[in-house]
Design a protein around this motif. Sequence first.
Motif, short mmCIF file in Angstrom:
data_model
loop_
_atom_site.label_atom_id
_atom_site.label_comp_id
_atom_site.label_asym_id
_atom_site.label_seq_id
_atom_site.Cartn_x
_atom_site.Cartn_y
_atom_site.Cartn_z
N LYS A 1 0.66 -1.44 0.09
CA LYS A 1 -0.04 -0.13 -0.18
C LYS A 1 0.84 1.35 0.12
O LYS A 1 0.73 2.07 0.85
CB LYS A 1 -0.95 0.30 1.18
N GLU A 2 1.79 1.30 -0.91
CA GLU A 2 2.68 2.25 -1.02
C GLU A 2 2.13 3.80 -1.21
O GLU A 2 2.55 4.94 -0.72
CB GLU A 2 3.91 2.22 -2.25
N LYS A 3 0.95 3.82 -1.74
CA LYS A 3 0.35 5.08 -2.12
C LYS A 3 -0.19 5.59 -0.73
O LYS A 3 -0.40 6.88 -0.54
CB LYS A 3 -1.04 4.88 -2.89
N GLU A 4 -0.47 4.76 0.40
CA GLU A 4 -0.80 5.44 1.74
C GLU A 4 0.21 5.82 2.56
O GLU A 4 0.00 6.69 3.62
CB GLU A 4 -1.60 4.13 2.40
N TRP A 5 1.50 5.78 2.12
CA TRP A 5 2.75 6.44 2.98
C TRP A 5 2.73 7.84 2.56
O TRP A 5 2.43 8.23 1.61
CB TRP A 5 3.92 5.63 2.46
N ILE A 6 2.98 8.51 3.88
CA ILE A 6 3.21 10.01 3.32
C ILE A 6 4.62 10.55 2.95
O ILE A 6 4.67 11.73 2.58
CB ILE A 6 2.64 10.85 4.58
N THR B 1 5.54 15.20 10.54
CA THR B 1 4.29 14.95 11.66
C THR B 1 3.22 14.21 10.92
O THR B 1 3.07 14.01 9.56
CB THR B 1 3.79 16.28 11.83
N LEU B 2 2.94 13.12 11.33
CA LEU B 2 1.89 12.25 10.91
C LEU B 2 0.51 12.78 11.08
O LEU B 2 0.16 13.75 11.58
CB LEU B 2 1.59 11.15 11.80
N PRO B 3 -0.33 12.31 10.21
CA PRO B 3 -1.78 12.66 10.12
C PRO B 3 -2.70 12.41 11.33
O PRO B 3 -1.87 11.66 12.30
CB PRO B 3 -2.41 11.96 9.00
N PRO B 4 -3.63 13.29 11.69
CA PRO B 4 -4.40 12.86 12.93
C PRO B 4 -4.69 11.36 12.88
O PRO B 4 -5.01 10.94 11.77
CB PRO B 4 -5.44 14.06 12.96
N PRO B 5 -4.95 11.04 13.92
CA PRO B 5 -4.88 11.43 15.49
C PRO B 5 -3.22 11.58 16.04
O PRO B 5 -3.19 11.72 16.96
CB PRO B 5 -5.66 10.63 16.17
#
Length: 466
Positions: free
Chosen positions: A93-98, A108-112
């Motif tokens: 799921k490489e597209k889900e990596w930021i 910084t990671l997405p919420p939460p």
Amino acid sequence: MKSENSMQRHVNMINETHDGFIENELLPFLRIPSFTLNKKGINQAKEFLISYIRPFSDNIKEFEEGLIMADVSGSTESKLLIYMMYDTQPITKEKEWISEPFGAVIKTLPPPLDKLDKCVIARGAYNSKSPLMCFLNVIRILKEQDALPLSLKLLFDAQEEIGSPFLLELLKNKKELFKGCTDAYYPSMKQDLSGKSILKLGYKGILSLTIKVSSKNKEPHSAFSSMIPNPVRDLIQLLNKIYANNEFLIDSLRKPYVLSEKERNMIDDLMEEINLEEIKQKAGIVETIENDPRKTFTNYLFKPTFNISTLKSGFLGGGTKNMVPNSATCNIDIRYAQDISIDEIYEEIQEITKKSAKKSKSHFELIKNIGYESSRVDKNSTLVHSLIQSAKQLGYSTQIWPLSAAAAPLSAIKKNIGLNFIAGGLGIGGLAHAPNEFVQLNSIIDTRLANLYFLMKYYENLQKEE
């Protein structure tokens, strides 16, 4: 006074070198794509590690499949066995990596999870290349100051994500390699999102299987389905003879695990302390089976699980195709807290598979991938006391769990060479095996300092015992 001054000198050195450690040691190591089946990446990581430990280690030995062993001399004849893994899960799921999965980018990671501020994002950051490098760095600093309190045997595993098959053989057939070891420790980052140190007194057992069902047919039109074997249907029927309606049907795991009084008391205490929602956030969980938090948590730790990680068959393209597949494959992992041998579980499933094969025209193949039994470590052991004391030294309390729902080859260390073992340490991370695996940047300094205090406390406690 001299001892206090020496400890402060070590603490100062760790603090002063921290930025350089992140930039020049940790991030370069995380950028090596060392997922288990990537031989080039594994070899690159292996050479990185050997080059790193060579200045302070003796008897560096390279074995097959990327396994490395080395001795580090301290002030004791006996050695503490340090288990470390440097392989990782592959990228999915490489597209889900930021960010690029092996980019080791700080952001910084997405919420939460944005509340953690800056994090190092990389496959293997949390599981378990960051704690590995933090531990080695502290050993290097202590050796440079001629201050390592006890001798160590380092063990680097490059196959943990596929069950450590070579290591398991080594533990079974080369026990003399571990002569003189007192205990086994797996450096890890085990703080929850609030900062509390989590210590788990053992692991579930695991049996990993692959089942393949096939026929010699091509893949004819489904109009012929009444006259030919259907491997998909036969596989599903077999699975339903092992596990159905959320329960095992095999005798070895049919009876539910019975919690001891100590375990029930620990669950009572934990339900007053844990934040189940934070645990779910850290693991990337949105939906659960049960609504009752206590039942959810108790099942998580103790209920045997039947997980199908892969189920593959038939037409997988867009649209539909009316055909009868000629093969079906599934990968299964069974995890359990009971004191049962993996052979007992495997033999039951093997017998069910043979019976299914006799009744079908399909061909069945049952493959045993990995397996190791459940295990425990005593709450009053030197390992546990030392980890609690090292966390306390940095102002953190420790929450003790009766068991980890995960499984680890360290169980074989207990079974084959008779050593207590535990995974523990400070540092906040999460999303192991998932996109955006991370460690919190600001917690890494605590990981390094906790390693220092653990080594000192373990040595002190060992001396008291002797």
